[in-house]
Enzyme design. Structure first.
Site, PDB file in Angstrom:
ATOM      1  N   LYS A 161       0.845  -1.198   0.000  1.00  0.00           N
ATOM      2  CA  LYS A 161       0.000   0.000   0.000  1.00  0.00           C
ATOM      3  C   LYS A 161       0.884   1.254   0.000  1.00  0.00           C
ATOM      4  CE  LYS A 161      -3.434   2.512   2.622  1.00  0.00           C
ATOM      5  NZ  LYS A 161      -4.228   2.647   3.826  1.00  0.00           N
ATOM      6  N   GLU A 185      10.837  -4.427   4.098  1.00  0.00           N
ATOM      7  CA  GLU A 185      10.938  -5.849   3.740  1.00  0.00           C
ATOM      8  C   GLU A 185      10.547  -6.041   2.271  1.00  0.00           C
ATOM      9  OE1 GLU A 185       9.389  -4.653   6.430  1.00  0.00           O
ATOM     10  OE2 GLU A 185       9.369  -6.093   8.094  1.00  0.00           O
ATOM     11  N   GLY A 201      -4.673  -1.496   5.072  1.00  0.00           N
ATOM     12  CA  GLY A 201      -3.923  -2.645   4.561  1.00  0.00           C
ATOM     13  C   GLY A 201      -4.590  -3.971   4.894  1.00  0.00           C
ATOM     14  N   ARG A 202      -5.046  -4.105   6.137  1.00  0.00           N
ATOM     15  CA  ARG A 202      -5.633  -5.393   6.554  1.00  0.00           C
ATOM     16  C   ARG A 202      -7.060  -5.590   6.040  1.00  0.00           C
ATOM     17  NH1 ARG A 202      -4.233  -2.064  10.555  1.00  0.00           N
ATOM     18  NH2 ARG A 202      -5.819  -1.114  11.874  1.00  0.00           N
ATOM     19  N   GLU A 260      -4.205  -6.061  15.123  1.00  0.00           N
ATOM     20  CA  GLU A 260      -3.675  -4.781  14.640  1.00  0.00           C
ATOM     21  C   GLU A 260      -4.770  -3.712  14.710  1.00  0.00           C
ATOM     22  OE1 GLU A 260      -0.264  -3.889  11.475  1.00  0.00           O
ATOM     23  OE2 GLU A 260      -2.149  -4.264  10.451  1.00  0.00           O
ATOM     24  N   HIS A 311      -4.439 -32.480  18.878  1.00  0.00           N
ATOM     25  CA  HIS A 311      -3.399 -33.408  19.320  1.00  0.00           C
ATOM     26  C   HIS A 311      -2.221 -32.647  19.913  1.00  0.00           C
ATOM     27  CE1 HIS A 311      -5.363 -36.962  17.757  1.00  0.00           C
ATOM     28  NE2 HIS A 311      -5.753 -36.188  16.765  1.00  0.00           N
ATOM     29  N   LYS A 366       9.711  -0.321  13.370  1.00  0.00           N
ATOM     30  CA  LYS A 366      10.233  -0.085  12.008  1.00  0.00           C
ATOM     31  C   LYS A 366      11.422   0.870  12.073  1.00  0.00           C
ATOM     32  CE  LYS A 366       5.892  -0.638   9.449  1.00  0.00           C
ATOM     33  NZ  LYS A 366       4.919  -0.014   8.570  1.00  0.00           N
TER      34      LYS A 366
END
Ligand code: F6P
Length: 517
Positions: free
Chosen positions: A203, A209, A260-261, A346, A377, A486
């Protein structure tokens, strides 16, 4: 006039005393015994899915008080504000309109102020889908690599995995999200420049990254003999200028009013559209839109996102439960827990109100989980007999696409068995075998996992998060908490290179020294 904070309402005070008198003592087994119609009373139909809320620690009295709470917090007004395009993301002065991304073209009942954005939405969607179709038809392209992180990764990952049965043949999808070189390295080993399309999804187009991985991908592409960067790289971003400067010509934009999410419905969905095709993508949007309309129109008492969010508040602020487990019993939904972690934590992992004042109550719980069939399990032991009560959310799909009926029957049986065992427990005199039971769970059931039902499921969660954020009086749409890390990561990157320890705390300095020797 300012809205009342949830803990300042009468309903909150009444919930408090009801919880102390009776709510905290509620026993699900007794509740089912006393009310034969409990399953119907506490379940809810919504577009493309059915929700059983009856195995939750809730009764008519607490539920009614929770509805009162929603009214007294003016939840309906908050919902109207979002659907009217008000700038409810106050710290960034932005509207929040991901629902607009799935608004059908032919539907005209939108406020005047949203006419312009909606025409841009449809124009961009048409362009993105026609490009997706072009890539689908391009037999020379066999590998699609999405480079993006957080919301620019998780939505496409979840949808492509969930809709495996709808996936185009002869194309492979790869996702590179983190900066851990093993990720990009592993993908580069499997692909060839001439048959790969890289989608750089960001975005902001500043996430280090993503930009670092995109740069390395481009260097690899050229070094491995690739030509025509313009054909093999495209970008999805709301910062088209930065993408162009990076050297990418083919860009699909979206808007600052898409968090973004909440962005998988935008051009960020390009890999999904390549995988399931333009019609499939439109079905995904249609499913989400159906849930939008349910959320917008259904009365509080029949409104699934609202009922779920009220339950979340009841558990967090009255019962004091600190987490919620998400247990998908369908392999296609295996990344839903990760998707929901970002969406919920977030959005609502905040401790101040809209004015930046510290809140006196708890907000978002920890969301965690993985495929239920594996979890049972492993950590389900703790869910059954541990000291904490952790509500579980079972996600089940009635009809499987894999055709292995026995496996599917046993999978569904396990989901039902787990929710029943959590509730019923086991009255054994031997303490080790004793299971207290009365442990709450919700079951969300899809008839099938299709683009439309997946769209509805994800939109359900988006609105639930909006509702709990609105009730808690927080801004669910910013994420200032990730900024400091960041900034420090940039600082650490240069320190790791130079060895500069100036003004570092002793622990960080010690670790840095060890890493450099
Ligand atoms: O670091 C958090 C975050 O900003 C998320 O909100 C977002 O989804 C992710 O990073 C990726 O951001 P972008 O799409 O701008 O690269």
């Amino acid at each position: 006039m300012q809205r009342l904070r949830c803990d300042e309402t009468q309903a909150w005070v009444r919930l408090q005393s009801y919880f102390e008198d009776q709510g905290s003592q509620q026993d699900l087994r007794t509740a089912f015994g006393l009310e034969p119609g409990r399953f119907n009373a506490f379940s809810q139909e919504a577009p493309y899915l059915f929700a059983d809320l009856s195995k939750n620690l809730i009764d008519h009295q607490s539920q009614n008080l929770l509805f009162d709470l929603a009214k007294q917090c003016e939840l309906e007004k908050c919902r109207e504000d979002m659907f009217a395009g008000c700038a409810i993301n106050t710290t960034e002065a932005r509207a929040v309109m991901h629902y607009l991304l799935r608004w059908p073209k032919e539907k005209k009942d939108l406020p005047e102020s949203l006419r312009h954005p909606i025409s841009e939405v449809h124009a961009t969607l048409d362009q993105m889908l026609s490009y997706a179709e072009q890539v689908r038809q391009d037999e020379a392209i066999t590998d699609i690599v999405n480079i993006g992180i957080g919301g620019s990764d998780l939505g496409p990952v979840v949808a492509i995995q969930a809709l495996e049965a709808y996936k185009i043949e002869k194309k492979r999808f790869h996702f590179v999200s983190s900066i851990d070189g093993l990720e990009l390295g592993a993908v580069l080993k499997q692909i060839r420049p001439a048959s790969t399309l890289f989608i750089v999804a960001s975005k902001s187009f500043t996430t280090h990254e993503t930009i670092t991985n995109a740069q390395s991908a481009r260097e690899w592409f050229l070094a491995a003999g690739g030509t025509q960067v313009a054909r093999h790289f495209c970008a999805v971003t709301s910062n088209v200028e930065a993408a162009r400067q990076f050297g990418i010509e083919k860009c699909f934009g979206f808007w600052d009013w898409v968090g973004g999410r909440f962005s998988l419905w935008s051009s960020i969905g390009l890999p999904i559209a390549i995988s399931i095709g333009p019609e499939g993508f439109r079905d995904l949007l249609a499913g989400a839109h159906a849930m939008d309309m349910h959320f917008k129109r259904a009365p509080l008492e029949k409104n699934l996102p609202i009922r779920l969010a009220l339950l979340d508040l009841w558990y967090r602020n009255f019962h004091g439960f600190t987490s919620r487990n998400v247990a998908p019993y369908y392999r296609g939904l295996r990344r839903m827990p990760a998707y929901l972690q970002q969406l919920e934590m977030e959005s609502n992992g905040k401790s101040v109100d809209l004015d930046g004042q510290r809140l006196p109550y708890q907000t978002a719980p920890v969301i965690w989980g993985e495929l239920g069939a594996n979890g049972q399990h492993a950590y389900f032991q703790l869910l059954h007999q541990g000291t904490d009560v952790i509500p579980v959310e079972f996600l089940v799909v009635k009809k499987a696409t894999h055709g292995l009926e026995i496996q599917h029957r046993i999978t569904l049986a396990n989901a039902l068995a787990q929710s029943r065992a959590l509730m019923m427990g086991q009255a054994e005199s031997d303490g080790h075998r004793h299971m207290p039971g009365n442990r709450p769970s919700t079951t969300l059931m899809l008839d099938e996992l299709s683009p439309a039902s997946l769209g509805a499921l994800i939109a359900l969660y988006e609105h639930r998060v909006f509702v709990s954020g609105a009730l808690w009086g927080i801004n669910s749409f910013d994420q200032w908490g990730v900024q400091l890390g960041k900034v420090m990561a940039n600082d650490m990157t240069s320190r790791l290179q130079t060895g500069d320890m100036d003004r570092l705390d002793a622990s960080s300095a010690g670790l840095l020294k060890r890493l450099r020797t």
